[in-house]
Design an enzyme around this catalytic site. Structure first.
Site, PDB file in Angstrom:
ATOM      1  CG  HIS A   1      -7.344   2.587   0.604  1.00  0.00           C
ATOM      2  ND1 HIS A   1      -6.387   2.800   2.322  1.00  0.00           N
ATOM      3  CD2 HIS A   1      -6.576   1.522  -0.017  1.00  0.00           C
ATOM      4  CE1 HIS A   1      -5.659   2.404   2.256  1.00  0.00           C
ATOM      5  NE2 HIS A   1      -5.317   1.489   1.595  1.00  0.00           N
TER       6      HIS A   1
ATOM      7  CG  HIS B   1      -5.239  -2.015  -1.169  1.00  0.00           C
ATOM      8  ND1 HIS B   1      -4.665  -2.321  -0.698  1.00  0.00           N
ATOM      9  CD2 HIS B   1      -5.426  -0.795  -1.911  1.00  0.00           C
ATOM     10  CE1 HIS B   1      -3.811  -1.900   0.023  1.00  0.00           C
ATOM     11  NE2 HIS B   1      -4.815  -0.728  -0.765  1.00  0.00           N
ATOM     12  CD  GLU B   2      -6.657   1.427  -4.347  1.00  0.00           C
ATOM     13  OE1 GLU B   2      -6.733   2.416  -3.655  1.00  0.00           O
ATOM     14  OE2 GLU B   2      -5.541   0.630  -4.286  1.00  0.00           O
TER      15      GLU B   2
ATOM     16  CB  CYS C   1      -0.618  -0.056   0.753  1.00  0.00           C
ATOM     17  SG  CYS C   1      -1.966   1.315   0.977  1.00  0.00           S
TER      18      CYS C   1
END
Length: 179
Positions: free
Chosen positions: A150, A146-147, A104
């Site tokens: 976030h 993953h995004e 990351c």
């Protein structure tokens, strides 16, 4: 060959929010203003992602608590996927659950084995408000999950367990960027 604008070419590189910054652990707000500020944010996200040599970047990673992310990420067949999603929702995460190395830009230089599904679908809109659906497999599916994480206030380190989590925690404590 047609002249195509390169994403981020007009953007400015912004400082990255690093692990420990509260903006990374709070859910981001839905985008309601689809004006020039949003287009500028998307350009800045691309410029920042490319400068940091990443494959994806969420708005809160540059201190903007808005539901926007960009990506330039290959899948497992080396097919390149480039785009952005505003107000994304992860509507499917299925298939095999694989543990793979994940890093990351908000934890520079570190990575840990993280479990993710090998297929993901994200729905949202573009910066101009047009509906968009993005399908990902393999590494690109990992990127989409993953995004989206976030924007929900989760970093991959929150998903790491057991000895991998203990090792990552020690690495974070020794990292020169850690507060």
């Amino acid at each position: 060959m047609p002249h195509v604008s390169i994403p981020g070419a007009r953007g400015r590189v912004r400082p990255l929010s690093l692990l420990g910054d509260p903006v990374l652990h709070a859910p981001c707000a839905e985008v309601t203003d689809f004006g020039p500020g949003l287009a500028r944010l998307v350009e800045d996200l691309f410029a920042t992602m490319y400068a940091a040599q990443g494959v994806g970047l969420a708005a809160n990673q540059v201190g903007e608590a808005l539901r926007v992310f960009v990506y330039d990420c290959p899948d497992d067949d080396d097919l390149r996927h480039v785009g952005h999603v505003v107000n994304p929702r992860l509507v499917e995460a299925d298939g095999l659950v694989l543990r793979g190395p994940e890093g990351c830009l908000s934890l520079p230089g570190l990575e840990a084995g993280t479990e993710r599904h090998d297929h993901a679908v994200v729905e949202g809109v573009t910066a101009t408000g047009e509906p968009v659906t993005v399908h990902g497999t393999g590494f690109f599916a990992r990127c989409l999950q993953h995004e989206t994480d976030h924007l929900d206030g989760t970093v991959y380190a929150d998903r790491v367990t057991g000895w991998r989590r203990r090792r990552l925690t020690r690495q974070v404590a020794r990292a020169p960027w850690h507060r």
